[in-house]
Design an enzyme around this catalytic site. Structure first.
Site, short mmCIF file in Angstrom:
data_model
loop_
_atom_site.label_atom_id
_atom_site.label_comp_id
_atom_site.label_asym_id
_atom_site.label_seq_id
_atom_site.Cartn_x
_atom_site.Cartn_y
_atom_site.Cartn_z
N PHE A 115 0.88 -1.19 0.00
CA PHE A 115 0.00 0.00 0.00
C PHE A 115 0.91 1.23 0.00
CE2 PHE A 115 -2.37 3.15 2.59
CZ PHE A 115 -3.64 3.10 2.02
N ALA A 116 0.94 1.97 -1.11
CA ALA A 116 1.93 3.04 -1.26
C ALA A 116 1.25 4.41 -1.25
CB ALA A 116 2.73 2.84 -2.54
N SER A 118 2.37 7.02 1.54
CA SER A 118 3.27 8.02 2.13
C SER A 118 4.39 8.44 1.17
CB SER A 118 3.92 7.47 3.40
OG SER A 118 2.94 7.09 4.32
N GLY A 123 3.25 12.64 4.99
CA GLY A 123 3.03 11.48 5.86
C GLY A 123 1.66 11.60 6.51
N ILE A 163 7.37 2.42 2.58
CA ILE A 163 6.32 1.54 2.11
C ILE A 163 6.66 0.10 2.52
CG2 ILE A 163 5.02 0.74 0.09
CD1 ILE A 163 4.81 3.84 0.84
N GLU A 367 -0.30 4.52 10.13
CA GLU A 367 -1.77 4.46 10.01
C GLU A 367 -2.43 5.48 10.94
OE1 GLU A 367 -3.64 0.63 9.34
OE2 GLU A 367 -1.70 -0.25 8.86
N GLY A 368 -1.83 6.67 10.98
CA GLY A 368 -2.34 7.74 11.83
C GLY A 368 -1.61 7.75 13.17
N GLU A 371 -1.13 11.44 17.80
CA GLU A 371 -1.66 12.82 17.82
C GLU A 371 -2.81 12.97 16.82
OE1 GLU A 371 1.46 11.91 17.56
OE2 GLU A 371 2.59 12.90 19.15
C1 LIG Z 1 7.27 0.73 10.18
C2 LIG Z 1 6.50 1.64 9.28
C3 LIG Z 1 5.76 1.10 8.23
C4 LIG Z 1 5.07 1.93 7.34
N1 LIG Z 1 4.39 1.38 6.30
C5 LIG Z 1 3.75 2.19 5.41
C6 LIG Z 1 3.08 1.63 4.27
O1 LIG Z 1 3.04 0.40 4.08
N2 LIG Z 1 2.48 2.47 3.39
C7 LIG Z 1 2.49 3.83 3.57
O2 LIG Z 1 1.94 4.53 2.73
N3 LIG Z 1 3.13 4.40 4.64
C8 LIG Z 1 3.76 3.61 5.56
N4 LIG Z 1 4.42 4.15 6.63
C9 LIG Z 1 4.50 5.61 6.77
C10 LIG Z 1 3.55 6.13 7.82
O3 LIG Z 1 2.22 6.06 7.36
C11 LIG Z 1 3.99 7.58 8.17
O4 LIG Z 1 5.21 7.46 8.87
C12 LIG Z 1 2.94 8.29 9.01
O5 LIG Z 1 1.83 8.64 8.23
C13 LIG Z 1 3.51 9.58 9.65
O6 LIG Z 1 4.10 10.36 8.66
P1 LIG Z 1 5.58 10.92 8.86
O7 LIG Z 1 6.44 9.80 9.31
O8 LIG Z 1 5.94 11.66 7.63
O9 LIG Z 1 5.48 11.90 10.07
P2 LIG Z 1 4.92 13.43 10.03
O10 LIG Z 1 3.64 13.49 9.30
O11 LIG Z 1 6.02 14.33 9.61
O12 LIG Z 1 4.62 13.63 11.56
C14 LIG Z 1 5.68 13.61 12.53
C15 LIG Z 1 5.07 13.71 13.88
O13 LIG Z 1 4.42 14.97 14.01
C16 LIG Z 1 3.28 14.85 14.84
N5 LIG Z 1 2.06 15.19 14.09
C17 LIG Z 1 1.77 14.94 12.79
N6 LIG Z 1 0.54 15.37 12.48
C18 LIG Z 1 0.03 15.92 13.59
C19 LIG Z 1 -1.20 16.55 13.90
N7 LIG Z 1 -2.18 16.68 12.99
N8 LIG Z 1 -1.37 17.01 15.17
C20 LIG Z 1 -0.40 16.88 16.09
N9 LIG Z 1 0.78 16.29 15.86
C21 LIG Z 1 1.00 15.81 14.62
C22 LIG Z 1 3.24 13.38 15.29
O14 LIG Z 1 3.93 13.24 16.50
C23 LIG Z 1 4.00 12.68 14.20
O15 LIG Z 1 4.53 11.43 14.62
C24 LIG Z 1 5.11 3.34 7.54
C25 LIG Z 1 5.84 3.88 8.61
C26 LIG Z 1 6.52 3.05 9.47
C27 LIG Z 1 7.31 3.66 10.60
#
Ligand SMILES: Cc1cc2nc3c(=O)[nH]c(=O)nc-3n(C[C@H](O)[C@H](O)[C@H](O)COP(=O)(O)OP(=O)(O)OC[C@H]3O[C@@H](n4cnc5c(N)ncnc54)[C@H](O)[C@@H]3O)c2cc1C
Length: 383
Positions: A115-116, A118, A123, A163, A367-368, A371
């Site tokens: 599932f791609a 991010s 994110g 991903i 998956e969210g 926060e």
């Molecule tokens: C092990 C792993 C597997 C994953 N697998 C997939 C996958 O299969 N497919 C896919 O598409 N993605 C995947 N992801 C990505 C994941 O969905 C993102 O890491 C996630 O959506 C958070 O995005 P980010 O890491 O860019 O953090 P950011 O969006 O930059 O956020 C960083 C931090 O800021 C804070 N923050 C963010 N938004 C808010 C808000 N609205 N209010 C308050 N605080 C906030 C939170 O503390 C957050 O952790 C995976 C990530 C990991 C770690």
């Protein structure tokens, strides 16, 4: 399930799943390479009929499946969940041809799904995704609302990051900007087989043990037959998938918390210190009581959210967010204290708790993030 307890049949099924995880799946997981897709493990999940259940089960059954597998083999649990996440958009929004081509292989564990969504710059704010689908013929995405010429296709250019199963998956459900509208309204979902020209990727070395990578799209051709749903309807496809799986991320966390708790009970009942066992110390007993109470609360909240989903309740967004939030935060608390009560042995490479300590961190982010779940809960409360 009646009120707060599982029925006898559900309890029996969970017991069978825990035994399968320990006896049949754990040895296969141990033979796998960390950070790589474990195809024999996936094939076993297919043979056991468990992948099939991901697509046919209600939300509560899916939670019991994920919790029970996680208790004995997190690698099997994650491999199973990723097949669901990657292939659910095909089941829900794919054409009969796409379903016939991929789903039997996904269910058998022969085809690896991913599932791609991010990207490096998108994110939590997934609607800001930038991977561009440019209509063939060069209209550019701002021209004619991003629509390709009749019967024409698009070229995908950009990057996806973090991903799971990338770059080893056999196909990807990819969310790209086609520009029918701003932000979420301009996103389209595509099914992209891994052998499309212009698609490449590399693995990322993460703390979490499961396979995860980056994908680069360099003018990858996709056509109308690769669409998952309607142009401009891709964000809905992504959110429907995440909504379906959200309570079961909580169940994964509960399975890990229960494994850590049981290991701690066994250890503190046997480890001798100060003329007795660790469990005789009140500070230890109180800590274990707290771990057990929080785990039980998380478990019940997860079951309640899944039950609400199965009943089609309007409370699903709030309940699912609460369940994912509480369960993932609780699992972190329980695993951390389990490590503390085991002492040094828990930090030895290969120990159950060393493994869980690495596993438990990511679900609070993906998956969210926690926060984001709080934001959903607050929004629902003030509605
Ligand atoms: C092990 C792993 C597997 C994953 N697998 C997939 C996958 O299969 N497919 C896919 O598409 N993605 C995947 N992801 C990505 C994941 O969905 C993102 O890491 C996630 O959506 C958070 O995005 P980010 O890491 O860019 O953090 P950011 O969006 O930059 O956020 C960083 C931090 O800021 C804070 N923050 C963010 N938004 C808010 C808000 N609205 N209010 C308050 N605080 C906030 C939170 O503390 C957050 O952790 C995976 C990530 C990991 C770690």
């Amino acid at each position: 399930m009646t009120g707060f307890a599982l029925g006898a049949e559900q309890e029996e099924w969970c017991g069978q799943l825990r035994a399968l995880a320990a006896d049949r799946l754990r040895p296969l997981a141990d033979q796998g390479e960390p950070g790589r897709v474990n195809r024999p493990l996936l094939a076993a999940l297919g043979e056991l009929g468990l992948l099939e259940r991901v697509f046919t089960s209600g939300a509560l059954e899916l939670c019991l499946l994920r919790e029970s597998l996680a208790y004995g083999c997190t690698e099997a649990e994650t491999a199973l969940a990723l097949q669901g996440l990657g292939a659910h958009p095909v089941l829900a929004s794919g054409t009969p041809e796409q379903r016939a081509r991929w789903l039997p292989h996904v269910r058998a564990g022969r085809a690896v799904a991913a599932f791609a969504l991010s990207e490096p710059g998108a994110g939590s704010d997934a609607a800001a995704l930038a991977l561009e689908a440019v209509p063939e013929g060069g209209a550019g995405r701002s021209g004619a609302e991003g629509a390709p010429a009749a019967g024409g296709g698009w070229r995908l250019s950009g990057e996806k990051c973090w991903i799971s199963n990338a770059p080893e998956a056999d196909f990807y459900t990819v969310f790209a900007r086609t520009g029918e509208g701003p932000a979420a309204r301009g996103v389209t979902a595509f099914l992209v087989p891994a052998d499309r020209p212009g698609l490449s990727g590399e693995p990322l070395d993460m703390l979490s043990p499961h396979p995860i990578g980056r994908l680069t799209f360099d003018g990858v051709p996709v056509g109308p037959r690769d669409l998952l749903g309607q142009p401009g309807g891709g964000f809905r496809v992504a959110m429907d998938t995440l909504n379906r799986f959200r309570p079961s991320v909580g169940a994964f966390a509960v399975g890990m918390a229960r494994a850590a708790l049981d290991a701690t009970l066994a250890h503190t009942a046997a480890r001798r210190a100060f003329g007795g066992v660790l469990g005789d110390l009140q500070a230890v007993g109180h800590r274990v009581a707290e771990m057990a109470t929080r785990t039980e609360a998380a478990r019940l909240l997860v079951y309640a959210a899944a039950g609400a989903y199965d009943a089609g309740s309007p409370e699903v967004p709030r309940r699912s967010a609460m369940a994912k939030l509480l369960a993932t935060e609780t699992a972190q608390y329980v695993v951390d204290h389990a490590v503390q009560l085991h002492g040094a042995v828990a930090l030895q490479r290969g120990h159950l708790l060393e493994h869980l300590y690495r596993e438990v961190r990511a679900p609070r982010i993906y998956e969210g993030a926690s926060e984001v779940q709080r934001t959903i809960i607050a929004k629902e409360l003030y509605r």
